[in-house]
Design a protein around this motif. Sequence first.
Motif, PDB file in Angstrom:
ATOM      1  N   ALA A 163       0.597  -1.038   0.063  1.00 59.38           N
ATOM      2  CA  ALA A 163      -0.125   0.321   0.009  1.00 59.38           C
ATOM      3  C   ALA A 163       1.110   1.134  -0.329  1.00 59.38           C
ATOM      4  O   ALA A 163       0.410   2.478  -0.828  1.00 59.38           O
ATOM      5  N   ALA A 211      -4.540   1.834  -0.816  1.00 55.77           N
ATOM      6  CA  ALA A 211      -5.498   0.794   0.774  1.00 55.77           C
ATOM      7  C   ALA A 211      -5.837  -0.871  -0.187  1.00 55.77           C
ATOM      8  O   ALA A 211      -6.107  -1.727   0.290  1.00 55.77           O
ATOM      9  N   GLY A 264      -4.862  -4.245   0.669  1.00 61.35           N
ATOM     10  CA  GLY A 264      -5.609  -5.315   0.455  1.00 61.35           C
ATOM     11  C   GLY A 264      -6.424  -6.646  -0.228  1.00 61.35           C
ATOM     12  O   GLY A 264      -5.461  -7.652   0.398  1.00 61.35           O
ATOM     13  N   THR A 292      -5.473  -4.595   7.223  1.00 61.31           N
ATOM     14  CA  THR A 292      -4.440  -3.709   7.092  1.00 61.31           C
ATOM     15  C   THR A 292      -5.137  -2.263   6.461  1.00 61.31           C
ATOM     16  O   THR A 292      -4.219  -1.370   6.941  1.00 61.31           O
ATOM     17  N   GLY A 293      -6.290  -2.155   6.072  1.00 63.12           N
ATOM     18  CA  GLY A 293      -6.834  -0.800   5.037  1.00 63.12           C
ATOM     19  C   GLY A 293      -6.899   0.016   7.197  1.00 63.12           C
ATOM     20  O   GLY A 293      -6.549   1.525   6.566  1.00 63.12           O
ATOM     21  N   TYR A 311      -3.328   0.987   7.952  1.00 56.49           N
ATOM     22  CA  TYR A 311      -2.554   1.876   6.477  1.00 56.49           C
ATOM     23  C   TYR A 311      -3.296   3.336   7.537  1.00 56.49           C
ATOM     24  O   TYR A 311      -2.829   4.984   7.015  1.00 56.49           O
ATOM     25  N   ALA A 345     -10.607   3.451   4.681  1.00 56.68           N
ATOM     26  CA  ALA A 345      -9.549   2.512   4.166  1.00 56.68           C
ATOM     27  C   ALA A 345      -9.696   1.797   4.851  1.00 56.68           C
ATOM     28  O   ALA A 345      -9.847   0.101   3.928  1.00 56.68           O
ATOM     29  N   ALA A 346      -9.967   0.955   5.996  1.00 55.23           N
ATOM     30  CA  ALA A 346     -10.606  -0.131   5.941  1.00 55.23           C
ATOM     31  C   ALA A 346     -11.445  -1.000   5.023  1.00 55.23           C
ATOM     32  O   ALA A 346     -11.130  -2.740   4.940  1.00 55.23           O
ATOM     33  N   ALA A 397      -9.575  -1.618   1.054  1.00 58.80           N
ATOM     34  CA  ALA A 397      -8.710  -2.399   1.436  1.00 58.80           C
ATOM     35  C   ALA A 397      -9.886  -4.565   1.665  1.00 58.80           C
ATOM     36  O   ALA A 397      -9.110  -5.394   1.580  1.00 58.80           O
TER      37      ALA A 397
END
Length: 130
Positions: free
Chosen positions: A23, A60, A64, A82-83, A86, A113-114, A117
């Motif tokens: 990312a 993102a 992901g 991950t998101g 990030y 973002a989550a 991702a």
Amino acid sequence: MYLIRRLFSWRISSPVLSGLCRAFMWMLLGAMVLSLLLWGSGLEEQDLTMYTYIVHGIAAAFGGLTAGRRAPGKGWYHGGITGAFYGIIVLLIGFLALDSAPAGIDCLWVLAAAGIAAFGGIFGVNLHKS
């Protein structure tokens, strides 16, 4: 030859960490493109707000996707984590570098973002090599 290939190749085994690295690599590429766009055109920094969000969304999503591809299962979970990481890291960098106070809308950025991702992780887990 196998020994040399094994010594000089490194692979991150954690799906979340590899997704974060990918990312940030995409974010770096997007920042370079936006910098060239600023340099070569008549745009100003205030005009790039939407493009910046697009770059972060793409970064993102690919983070992901990478996390989902490296995960043995539950790609949405690994992609979402991950998101979220990030988004938190980007907010932390913005807070420390630009001295911008965190606001309530920043929680929506982390959730977005989550979500992006996690969507990338759904596709990434299906790209997993068995």
